[in-house]
Design a protein around this motif. Sequence first.
Motif, short mmCIF file in Angstrom:
data_model
loop_
_atom_site.label_atom_id
_atom_site.label_comp_id
_atom_site.label_asym_id
_atom_site.label_seq_id
_atom_site.Cartn_x
_atom_site.Cartn_y
_atom_site.Cartn_z
N ALA A 56 0.85 -1.19 0.00
CA ALA A 56 0.00 0.00 0.00
C ALA A 56 0.88 1.24 0.00
CB ALA A 56 -0.90 0.01 1.23
N VAL A 57 0.41 2.31 -0.62
CA VAL A 57 1.17 3.56 -0.63
C VAL A 57 1.19 4.13 0.79
CG1 VAL A 57 -0.85 4.93 -1.35
CG2 VAL A 57 1.47 5.81 -1.72
N HIS A 58 2.39 4.36 1.30
CA HIS A 58 2.61 4.82 2.67
C HIS A 58 2.55 6.35 2.69
CE1 HIS A 58 4.36 5.34 6.59
NE2 HIS A 58 4.68 4.05 6.72
N PRO A 59 1.71 6.95 3.53
CA PRO A 59 1.59 8.42 3.51
C PRO A 59 2.89 9.15 3.83
CG PRO A 59 0.50 7.51 5.45
CD PRO A 59 0.84 6.35 4.56
N ALA A 81 5.31 8.36 0.24
CA ALA A 81 4.52 8.23 -0.99
C ALA A 81 5.40 8.20 -2.23
CB ALA A 81 3.51 9.37 -1.09
N GLU A 114 -4.36 1.93 -2.13
CA GLU A 114 -4.76 2.44 -0.82
C GLU A 114 -5.43 1.34 -0.01
OE1 GLU A 114 -7.07 5.99 -1.03
OE2 GLU A 114 -5.87 6.83 -2.68
N GLN A 166 -9.43 -0.10 -0.07
CA GLN A 166 -9.98 0.23 -1.38
C GLN A 166 -9.99 -0.97 -2.32
OE1 GLN A 166 -11.46 3.26 -2.18
NE2 GLN A 166 -11.23 3.46 0.03
N GLN A 186 -7.84 -2.39 -7.53
CA GLN A 186 -6.76 -1.45 -7.74
C GLN A 186 -5.63 -2.12 -8.54
OE1 GLN A 186 -6.10 1.16 -4.05
NE2 GLN A 186 -6.75 -0.77 -3.13
#
Length: 426
Positions: free
Chosen positions: A313-316, A319, A329, A332, A366
């Motif tokens: 998952a994209v890490h905040p 990113a 995400e 999702q 996704q």
Amino acid sequence: MNDEKFNFDLMDFIALSPTPFHAVEGMIYKLECAGYQRLFESDSWQLEEKQGYYVTRNDSSIMAFKLGEDPVSNGINMVGAHTDSPCLKVKPEPDMLKKGYYQLGVEVYGGALLNPWFDRDLSLAGRVNFIDENDDLDSILINFEDAIAIIPSLAIHLDREANKDRSINSQTDIPPVLLKLPPSEKKDKPSFKDILLHKIKDETGAIEVLDYELSFYDVQQPAYVGLHQDFIASARLDNLLSCYTGLMAMTETCNPGSKLLICTDHEEVGSASACGAQGPFLQSVLERIGGSHENTVRMIDKSMMVSADNAHAVHPNFADKHDNNHGPEINQGPVIKTNANQRYATNSDTSALFKQLCKKADVPVQSFVVRTDMACGSTIGPITASETGVKTLDVGVPTFAMHSIRELAGRWDAYYLFRVLKEFYS
């Protein structure tokens, strides 16, 4: 099954599966509750339509299947996952005594993130091989369950640059501490095999421990995390989450078609073993189902494999580690994983079919492609496709902290994947 029950059952399964051996044991229990019968590779098989079967290798890999009408002409819908996770395995001669502290030498299994292993409450589980009082060779699964060890961090006062430049030496920095001996016993190093013998003797009649495959694990239970409990935090989400999801999808799907689930060991170290995806386990079972080489080839051509293994998952906070258009995400939906260099086995045909299945199951979907300037990991997907020739798709649940001692996934995503795999099996 609703999402709440699914998630709690998933967390219970992971908690009871500290090693691949225990994961297979738990899957056997659920399969037998669903009416599946055990097969042994050394026996002659007489397979019946609509009867479920399962077979294991090394007690750490398992395959389950149920045949519908004419699998040779209609093919088999297959799901694959892996039972192993990065961990610390006890060495064959592990006993260490330093400054009165009893420790065990360990070997890093797979691509483990080592920093999170410090200051965790660790237990030990796995398989022990022994001789009993009748001089028979046998084995048993054990789980100490209690926190019996820890890897203490070095205090920052003794390493002022720890937050800037601390590296980990896997030989010297991570042997867990199990015991502090009193001064009178400091010269007498405990024997790990004697400790194991004491643990199993009453139950097994063992007189000598010959060998073992034992791994340390974190005793903290899986749990919901987040202000609104958006996440599931647990060890071994990669890839017990996929094993459980595939198992539940198969056992809860009633349809006339043929279906198969395979969960193999040793993926984290390349799958090159008798019970790994690069070994002959799947191919040999498919040949026994097909009955001849020609029938097997025909059956494989009509079949498809969904390789289920967690996705990044994209890490905040990081990113920029993702391609801007391909940052999955959490919560999702499942992720289709593609790679131009065949590190994943997805192609446009299998991807399109999975998207159609997601639409039918009313599940979001996704896509993930690694940044072009970064190396890409791999799964059992390309291995299975190249070993058997089956059409294969790589998918996974988006996850943070993959290969950490405690990973993070979304509370909805495993259930989403479960719904899609049910549609696939249908």
